[in-house]
Design a protein around this motif. Structure first.
Motif, PDB file in Angstrom:
ATOM      1  N   GLU A  46       0.825  -1.202   0.000  1.00 32.70           N
ATOM      2  CA  GLU A  46       0.000   0.000   0.000  1.00 32.70           C
ATOM      3  C   GLU A  46       0.862   1.255   0.000  1.00 32.70           C
ATOM      4  O   GLU A  46       0.598   2.214  -0.732  1.00 32.70           O
ATOM      5  N   ASP A  47       1.888   1.264   0.831  1.00 30.51           N
ATOM      6  CA  ASP A  47       2.748   2.439   0.921  1.00 30.51           C
ATOM      7  C   ASP A  47       3.493   2.684  -0.393  1.00 30.51           C
ATOM      8  O   ASP A  47       3.669   3.824  -0.817  1.00 30.51           O
ATOM      9  N   PHE A  48       3.943   1.600  -1.022  1.00 27.78           N
ATOM     10  CA  PHE A  48       4.626   1.774  -2.300  1.00 27.78           C
ATOM     11  C   PHE A  48       3.675   2.311  -3.355  1.00 27.78           C
ATOM     12  O   PHE A  48       4.038   3.197  -4.142  1.00 27.78           O
ATOM     13  N   PHE A  49       2.457   1.794  -3.394  1.00 28.98           N
ATOM     14  CA  PHE A  49       1.482   2.276  -4.369  1.00 28.98           C
ATOM     15  C   PHE A  49       1.216   3.767  -4.178  1.00 28.98           C
ATOM     16  O   PHE A  49       1.151   4.530  -5.152  1.00 28.98           O
ATOM     17  N   ASP A  50       1.090   4.195  -2.939  1.00 24.97           N
ATOM     18  CA  ASP A  50       0.887   5.614  -2.640  1.00 24.97           C
ATOM     19  C   ASP A  50       2.069   6.439  -3.147  1.00 24.97           C
ATOM     20  O   ASP A  50       1.893   7.473  -3.797  1.00 24.97           O
ATOM     21  N   ALA A  51       3.287   5.984  -2.868  1.00 21.31           N
ATOM     22  CA  ALA A  51       4.474   6.706  -3.325  1.00 21.31           C
ATOM     23  C   ALA A  51       4.565   6.736  -4.846  1.00 21.31           C
ATOM     24  O   ALA A  51       4.897   7.767  -5.446  1.00 21.31           O
ATOM     25  N   GLU A  52       4.263   5.604  -5.470  1.00 12.31           N
ATOM     26  CA  GLU A  52       4.320   5.538  -6.933  1.00 12.31           C
ATOM     27  C   GLU A  52       3.310   6.491  -7.565  1.00 12.31           C
ATOM     28  O   GLU A  52       3.608   7.181  -8.553  1.00 12.31           O
ATOM     29  N   GLN A  53       2.099   6.552  -6.993  1.00  8.82           N
ATOM     30  CA  GLN A  53       1.091   7.458  -7.533  1.00  8.82           C
ATOM     31  C   GLN A  53       1.528   8.911  -7.392  1.00  8.82           C
ATOM     32  O   GLN A  53       1.293   9.730  -8.283  1.00  8.82           O
ATOM     33  N   ASN A  54       2.172   9.235  -6.285  1.00  3.57           N
ATOM     34  CA  ASN A  54       2.655  10.604  -6.107  1.00  3.57           C
ATOM     35  C   ASN A  54       3.802  10.923  -7.057  1.00  3.57           C
ATOM     36  O   ASN A  54       3.898  12.049  -7.564  1.00  3.57           O
ATOM     37  N   ALA A  55       4.651   9.951  -7.331  1.00  2.00           N
ATOM     38  CA  ALA A  55       5.719  10.165  -8.315  1.00  2.00           C
ATOM     39  C   ALA A  55       5.138  10.327  -9.711  1.00  2.00           C
ATOM     40  O   ALA A  55       5.617  11.143 -10.512  1.00  2.00           O
ATOM     41  N   ARG A  56       4.103   9.557 -10.008  1.00  2.00           N
ATOM     42  CA  ARG A  56       3.436   9.693 -11.307  1.00  2.00           C
ATOM     43  C   ARG A  56       2.751  11.055 -11.408  1.00  2.00           C
ATOM     44  O   ARG A  56       2.774  11.708 -12.457  1.00  2.00           O
ATOM     45  N   LEU A  57       2.146  11.495 -10.297  1.00  2.00           N
ATOM     46  CA  LEU A  57       1.497  12.799 -10.274  1.00  2.00           C
ATOM     47  C   LEU A  57       2.526  13.915 -10.498  1.00  2.00           C
ATOM     48  O   LEU A  57       2.275  14.860 -11.251  1.00  2.00           O
ATOM     49  N   ALA A  58       3.692  13.805  -9.856  1.00  2.00           N
ATOM     50  CA  ALA A  58       4.730  14.823 -10.038  1.00  2.00           C
ATOM     51  C   ALA A  58       5.149  14.913 -11.500  1.00  2.00           C
ATOM     52  O   ALA A  58       5.348  16.010 -12.041  1.00  2.00           O
ATOM     53  N   ARG A  59       5.281  13.752 -12.138  1.00  2.00           N
ATOM     54  CA  ARG A  59       5.637  13.756 -13.566  1.00  2.00           C
ATOM     55  C   ARG A  59       4.570  14.459 -14.399  1.00  2.00           C
ATOM     56  O   ARG A  59       4.875  15.320 -15.231  1.00  2.00           O
ATOM     57  N   ASP A  60       3.305  14.115 -14.168  1.00  2.00           N
ATOM     58  CA  ASP A  60       2.230  14.687 -14.976  1.00  2.00           C
ATOM     59  C   ASP A  60       1.965  16.151 -14.623  1.00  2.00           C
ATOM     60  O   ASP A  60       1.619  16.952 -15.494  1.00  2.00           O
ATOM     61  N   ALA A  61       2.123  16.506 -13.344  1.00  2.00           N
ATOM     62  CA  ALA A  61       1.918  17.901 -12.943  1.00  2.00           C
ATOM     63  C   ALA A  61       2.970  18.803 -13.565  1.00  2.00           C
ATOM     64  O   ALA A  61       2.675  19.936 -13.976  1.00  2.00           O
ATOM     65  N   GLU A  62       4.191  18.323 -13.645  1.00  2.00           N
ATOM     66  CA  GLU A  62       5.247  19.116 -14.283  1.00  2.00           C
ATOM     67  C   GLU A  62       4.874  19.425 -15.721  1.00  2.00           C
ATOM     68  O   GLU A  62       4.997  20.574 -16.185  1.00  2.00           O
ATOM     69  N   ALA A  63       4.389  18.437 -16.446  1.00  2.00           N
ATOM     70  CA  ALA A  63       3.975  18.650 -17.835  1.00  2.00           C
ATOM     71  C   ALA A  63       2.750  19.563 -17.903  1.00  2.00           C
ATOM     72  O   ALA A  63       2.639  20.416 -18.793  1.00  2.00           O
ATOM     73  N   TYR A  64       1.838  19.406 -16.957  1.00  2.00           N
ATOM     74  CA  TYR A  64       0.623  20.227 -16.941  1.00  2.00           C
ATOM     75  C   TYR A  64       0.957  21.699 -16.732  1.00  2.00           C
ATOM     76  O   TYR A  64       0.464  22.576 -17.466  1.00  2.00           O
ATOM     77  N   TYR A  65       1.793  22.004 -15.749  1.00  2.00           N
ATOM     78  CA  TYR A  65       2.093  23.398 -15.457  1.00  2.00           C
ATOM     79  C   TYR A  65       2.877  24.058 -16.597  1.00  2.00           C
ATOM     80  O   TYR A  65       2.760  25.262 -16.816  1.00  2.00           O
TER      81      TYR A  65
END
Length: 431
Positions: free
Chosen positions: A210-229
């Motif tokens: 569970e903890d890894f999935f949470d971290a992975e989702q946040n890393a994926r979000l950081a990647r996509d947020a960078e492109a979004y901004y």
């Protein structure tokens, strides 16, 4: 189908859902109590009667995941109000309101009654604004399980340190070539995390997955947020599409994660009509925009049910401009020629209209105006600010209409929002 405030009101909707795995529940504004309350009523029945086990909302992953920990009895928050304090970014009232608080309280109570080993219902976020919060979650996770990896991540994410916590500053400078983009760094960090997934998941027992999935989702979000901004200062279509594709990808990753070792997970989605309704049936599609509802429908077909919400008039909690305090504002009666006006003519104050039947779909095949109020409401420019053209029959599978609606009550009442007050009258996307 008349809505009379009875538990059986939504029986036809549950019958229509049958064995669908995705139930997408919209809203015509981000500040209407009836929309939140009805979504909660339908979702409770989906969880208790149709084996749905997750609610995915138009909110940032880390803020929603704090609520998820609470409803699953895995946090130190004492009540739902405390669990919702992670929602500090404008517009806080979208999730810090009395209707969401009551629903989150119910989720915790429901989960507490389940036998040991039963799958508990979860609460998750689909949006991508939380660049810096997500980075912090990744670093905190790696600090616990792999300090060397944490040092590598800090070095990569330090690319954003020059811009403070305002992601818009980074996006503006990077989009105009005034500074080097951090794209390679966020991509490499996500890849690094995924390469070491097996090793990290074995480090701290049953909680590790569970903890890894949470971290992975946040890393994926950081990647996509960078492109979004970076994209939001160029073409609006590209930034909108990036955001909704991120939502669709997150929903799919969540489905895969929750389906491991079990039958396929069934998920309820709460988001604005503009994200839930099929974009191909609206002006959005003509302009090249796609959305979550379209992507889910394309991938899953009849296994996804799209429900829109509408109102004719009433009050709404919204801000007059982006990043300003919310107000309780009067919603003007719907414009002539709109779907809202058409539904107003039905001799029922509140009702649900299934659209999949051929005769109903034929009546709603004409292209009409449709209203969308996000977190910003500008009644003085309502036609250009809040209306677009759509074909309701192709946009949704059903519509829930409340002729007169009321403003949702924020948990944090400020001087601009007072019960009973009716005011006379973005950035980024206001929905």
């Amino acid at each position: 189908v008349p809505l009379r405030g009875e538990i059986s009101d939504y029986d036809p909707l549950l019958d229509m859902i049958e064995d669908a795995d995705f139930e997408l529940l919209g809203e015509a504004s981000h500040g209407t109590a009836e929309f939140y309350r009805t979504r909660a009523e339908i979702t409770r029945r989906l969880i208790t009667e149709k084996e749905f086990t997750a609610v995915a909302v138009e909110a940032d992953w880390p803020d929603a995941y704090r609520v998820n920990r609470f409803v699953q009895g895995a946090s130190s928050d004492q009540d739902a109000s405390s669990a919702l304090t992670g929602f500090t970014r404008f517009p806080t009232w979208m999730w810090r309101n009395t209707e969401v608080r009551d629903f989150v309280t119910w989720m915790r109570s429901y989960n507490d009654t389940l036998p040991s080993g039963a799958r508990k219902a979860g609460f998750y976020g689909l949006d991508l604004y939380s660049l810096h919060t997500s980075i912090q979650v990744v670093l905190e996770y790696l600090d616990r399980v792999d300090p060397e990896a944490a040092n590598r991540a800090r070095e990569r994410y330090s690319c954003f340190d020059h811009y403070g916590y305002d992601s818009r500053v980074y996006g503006q400078l990077a989009s105009f070539g005034l500074t080097q983009s951090c794209e390679k760094e966020v991509v490499r960090q996500l890849q690094d995390l995924q390469v070491h997934a097996g090793e990290l998941a074995r480090r701290d027992g049953t909680i590790a997955e569970e903890d890894f999935f949470d971290a992975e989702q946040n890393a994926r979000l950081a990647r996509d947020a960078e492109a979004y901004y970076r994209s939001m200062f160029s073409a609006r279509v590209s930034s909108w599409n990036l955001r909704d594709k991120h939502m669709a990808d997150t929903l799919e990753e969540l489905r895969k994660h929750l389906s491991r070792g079990h039958r396929q997970a069934k998920i309820v989605v709460w988001a604005h009509n503009s994200h839930i309704g099929d974009a191909r049936a609206t002006d959005m599609g003509i302009e090249g925009e796609l959305n979550l509802g379209q992507l889910v429908r394309e991938q899953h077909g009849q296994d996804a049910v799209l429900i829109g919400f509408s109102t004719f008039s009433g009050t709404v909690t919204a801000a007059p401009h982006w990043d300003e305090p919310p107000q309780k504002m009067a919603v003007r009666p719907a414009m002539s020629g709109s779907f809202e006006m058409l539904l107003h003519y039905v001799d029922l104050p509140n009702f649900m209209l299934p659209i999949r039947s051929a005769d109903v779909a034929e009546v709603l095949r004409d292209r009409r105006l449709e209203r969308a109020i996000g977190v910003v409401y500008r009644p003085h420019t309502e036609r250009i600010s809040h209306y677009f053209n759509a074909t309701l029959a192709d946009q949704f599978d059903a519509v829930v209409h409340f002729d007169a609606t009321s403003a949702v009550i924020p948990l944090d009442l400020g001087v601009h929002w007072e019960p009973g007050e009716e005011a006379p009258e973005a950035f980024p996307s206001a929905v």
